[in-house]
Design an enzyme around this catalytic site. Structure first.
Site, PDB file in Angstrom:
ATOM      1  N   TYR A  62      -1.560 -10.702  12.438  1.00  0.00           N
ATOM      2  CA  TYR A  62      -0.990 -10.579  11.102  1.00  0.00           C
ATOM      3  C   TYR A  62       0.340  -9.799  11.177  1.00  0.00           C
ATOM      4  O   TYR A  62       0.406  -8.739  11.809  1.00  0.00           O
ATOM      5  CB  TYR A  62      -2.000  -9.879  10.180  1.00  0.00           C
ATOM      6  CG  TYR A  62      -1.403  -9.479   8.860  1.00  0.00           C
ATOM      7  CD1 TYR A  62      -0.785 -10.423   8.043  1.00  0.00           C
ATOM      8  CD2 TYR A  62      -1.430  -8.165   8.429  1.00  0.00           C
ATOM      9  CE1 TYR A  62      -0.211 -10.053   6.839  1.00  0.00           C
ATOM     10  CE2 TYR A  62      -0.868  -7.785   7.218  1.00  0.00           C
ATOM     11  CZ  TYR A  62      -0.252  -8.735   6.441  1.00  0.00           C
ATOM     12  OH  TYR A  62       0.321  -8.375   5.254  1.00  0.00           O
ATOM     13  N   ARG A 105     -11.160  11.003  -4.500  1.00  0.00           N
ATOM     14  CA  ARG A 105     -10.379  10.641  -3.302  1.00  0.00           C
ATOM     15  C   ARG A 105     -11.309  10.607  -2.094  1.00  0.00           C
ATOM     16  O   ARG A 105     -11.205   9.766  -1.213  1.00  0.00           O
ATOM     17  CB  ARG A 105      -9.226  11.622  -3.067  1.00  0.00           C
ATOM     18  CG  ARG A 105      -8.540  11.322  -1.748  1.00  0.00           C
ATOM     19  CD  ARG A 105      -7.197  12.027  -1.462  1.00  0.00           C
ATOM     20  NE  ARG A 105      -6.830  13.122  -2.265  1.00  0.00           N
ATOM     21  CZ  ARG A 105      -7.141  14.403  -1.997  1.00  0.00           C
ATOM     22  NH1 ARG A 105      -7.853  14.702  -0.916  1.00  0.00           N
ATOM     23  NH2 ARG A 105      -6.732  15.353  -2.801  1.00  0.00           N
ATOM     24  N   ASP A 118     -10.282  -7.266  14.334  1.00  0.00           N
ATOM     25  CA  ASP A 118      -9.930  -7.613  12.956  1.00  0.00           C
ATOM     26  C   ASP A 118     -10.718  -8.875  12.618  1.00  0.00           C
ATOM     27  O   ASP A 118     -10.410  -9.964  13.115  1.00  0.00           O
ATOM     28  CB  ASP A 118      -8.408  -7.839  12.855  1.00  0.00           C
ATOM     29  CG  ASP A 118      -7.971  -8.136  11.425  1.00  0.00           C
ATOM     30  OD1 ASP A 118      -8.789  -8.687  10.656  1.00  0.00           O
ATOM     31  OD2 ASP A 118      -6.809  -7.841  11.091  1.00  0.00           O
ATOM     32  N   LYS A 160      -9.363 -10.560   1.298  1.00  0.00           N
ATOM     33  CA  LYS A 160      -9.489 -11.979   1.626  1.00  0.00           C
ATOM     34  C   LYS A 160     -10.914 -12.482   1.316  1.00  0.00           C
ATOM     35  O   LYS A 160     -11.327 -12.438   0.175  1.00  0.00           O
ATOM     36  CB  LYS A 160      -9.084 -12.185   3.085  1.00  0.00           C
ATOM     37  CG  LYS A 160      -7.754 -11.513   3.441  1.00  0.00           C
ATOM     38  CD  LYS A 160      -6.596 -12.164   2.751  1.00  0.00           C
ATOM     39  CE  LYS A 160      -5.255 -11.493   2.818  1.00  0.00           C
ATOM     40  NZ  LYS A 160      -4.966 -10.346   3.581  1.00  0.00           N
TER      41      LYS A 160
END
Ligand code: PLP
Length: 388
Positions: free
Chosen positions: A105, A53, A177, A202
């Protein structure tokens, strides 16, 4: 083998940065370290990894690679792009104020307004293509400016350097972003930003086969906060996805060149088409943000939005339902071309009245231009538009 990435060029870093042949076997490709835990020779004595983790060797290689590509000191990978945004917002405090682009977005908008506003963080959504709107929105509590450029889906361009100059005089952090542009086309940290956020789902991954996010920064303070979030809240990506993202970034520069060439050709084709009304592509001279895009991007990317002269939703649906090479699907940035309807798909979480305010009409069509043969892409859009 471990050359300083700052001495090398993008295409070399894309393939090598953050990685070295596996010391135990000589494997050239970073292995998928599919292990949740790591042996300790005595309590607290280990080889740098305790529990996946917190960190994992495949993830470390990806983080080093992404940091090098963005010119950052630190890369922190997340289980998704929105998990990265979530971790950044948790670095703020109740009462803090964030100024964000008003066209962004839909999932980012949903996270800001439905998750963080109830926890006491205030958001102002402004059109940042006019810098006066940024200045006017600043309050004593403004802690962050959130920039998307090019914006999703209206392809607006924000002058990153100018926003960072304004933020600097007020001691405000700026996050960009960079999902649409990628570090190959745009380097926000060089322009003064503090952090870069990616949906690596993406272009970085590039093959529509993973969900993954990343934040790159040269701020030790932010990197520590974000790593603490990964450890404490656990939005860590798995090693298989990190491996696929690493494989993706190896061809980022080559893919992006073709995405840009294909998108430029399609934007010019659409601009001339009698049944097309507006084409939103920053590479077109007619785009209001063209000059700023040319200043801060090395090319204009693979995303285009457009509307038809028949602005009915039915006309848009006709095009959306009749492409063959362009697949009707959410997401973007993969090698394959996609077409979608922002109002009912990627941006449905933005209320209709907010969409109307920013000009995100029901007739807007967004395409992610892939790297197929341009002749097939052009013919496909042409036959779908002809049906209107
Ligand atoms: N930022 C942008 C610009 C996006 O388009 C997306 C997703 O579409 C995200 C962030 C969120 O990324 P993810 O879907 O990997 O959580």
């Amino acid at each position: 083998m471990n050359a300083d990435p700052s001495t090398r060029h993008f295409g070399t870093n894309a393939i090598h940065a953050g990685q070295q042949p596996d010391p135990s076997t000589g494997a050239v490709m970073t292995p998928i370290y599919q292990s949740s835990t790591y042996v300790q020779s005595a309590p607290g004595e280990h080889q740098g990894y305790e529990y996946s983790r917190v960190s994992n060797p495949t993830r470390t290689a990806l983080e080093g690679n992404l940091a090098a590509l963005e010119g950052a000191t630190h890369g922190i990978a997340f289980a998704s792009g929105v998990a990265g945004i979530d971790a950044i917002m948790k670095g703020l405090r109740p009462g803090d104020h964030v100024i964000s682009t008003n066209d962004l977005y839909g999932g980012s908008f949903r996270l800001f307004t439905n998750v963080f506003e109830p926890f006491g963080i205030d958001f102002s959504f402004v059109d940042m293509s006019d810098l006066a709107n940024v200045e006017d929105a600043i309050t004593d509590d403004t802690a962050m400016i959130w920039v998307e450029t090019p914006t999703n889906p209206l392809m607006r361009i924000v002058d990153i350097e100018a926003v960072c100059d304004i933020a600097d005089t007020h001691g405000i952090d700026v996050t960009v972003d960079n999902t649409f542009a990628t570090p190959y086309l745009q380097q926000p940290l060089d322009l003064g930003a503090d952090m870069v956020l990616h949906s690596a789902t993406k272009y970085l991954g590039g093959h529509s086969d993973i969900i993954l996010g990343a934040v790159c920064t040269s701020s030790d303070e932010w990197a520590e906060k974000l790593r603490f979030q990964v450890k404490s809240a656990g939005a860590s990506p798995g090693p298989m996805d990190c491996f696929l993202a690493l494989r993706g970034t190896k061809t980022l520069h080559v893919r992006m060149d073709r995405h840009c060439d294909n998108a430029r050709a399609l934007a010019l084709f659409l601009e001339e088409h009698p049944k097309v009304d507006t084409v939103l592509y920053p590479g077109l001279q007619s785009h209001p943000g063209h000059d700023i895009a040319a200043k801060q991007m090395s090319d204009f990317g693979g995303m285009i939005a457009f509307t038809l002269t028949d602005d009915s939703i039915d006309a848009a649906k006709t095009v959306l339902s009749n492409t063959d090479v362009f697949l009707l699907a959410e997401s973007l940035g993969g090698v394959e071309s996609l077409i979608e309807h922002p109002a009912s798909m990627t941006h449905a979480s933005i209320p209709a009245e907010e969409r109307a305010k920013i000009g995100l009409t029901d007739s807007l069509i967004r395409v992610s231009v892939g790297i197929e043969d341009i002749n097939d892409l052009r013919a496909d859009l042409e036959q779908a538009i002809e049906r209107v």
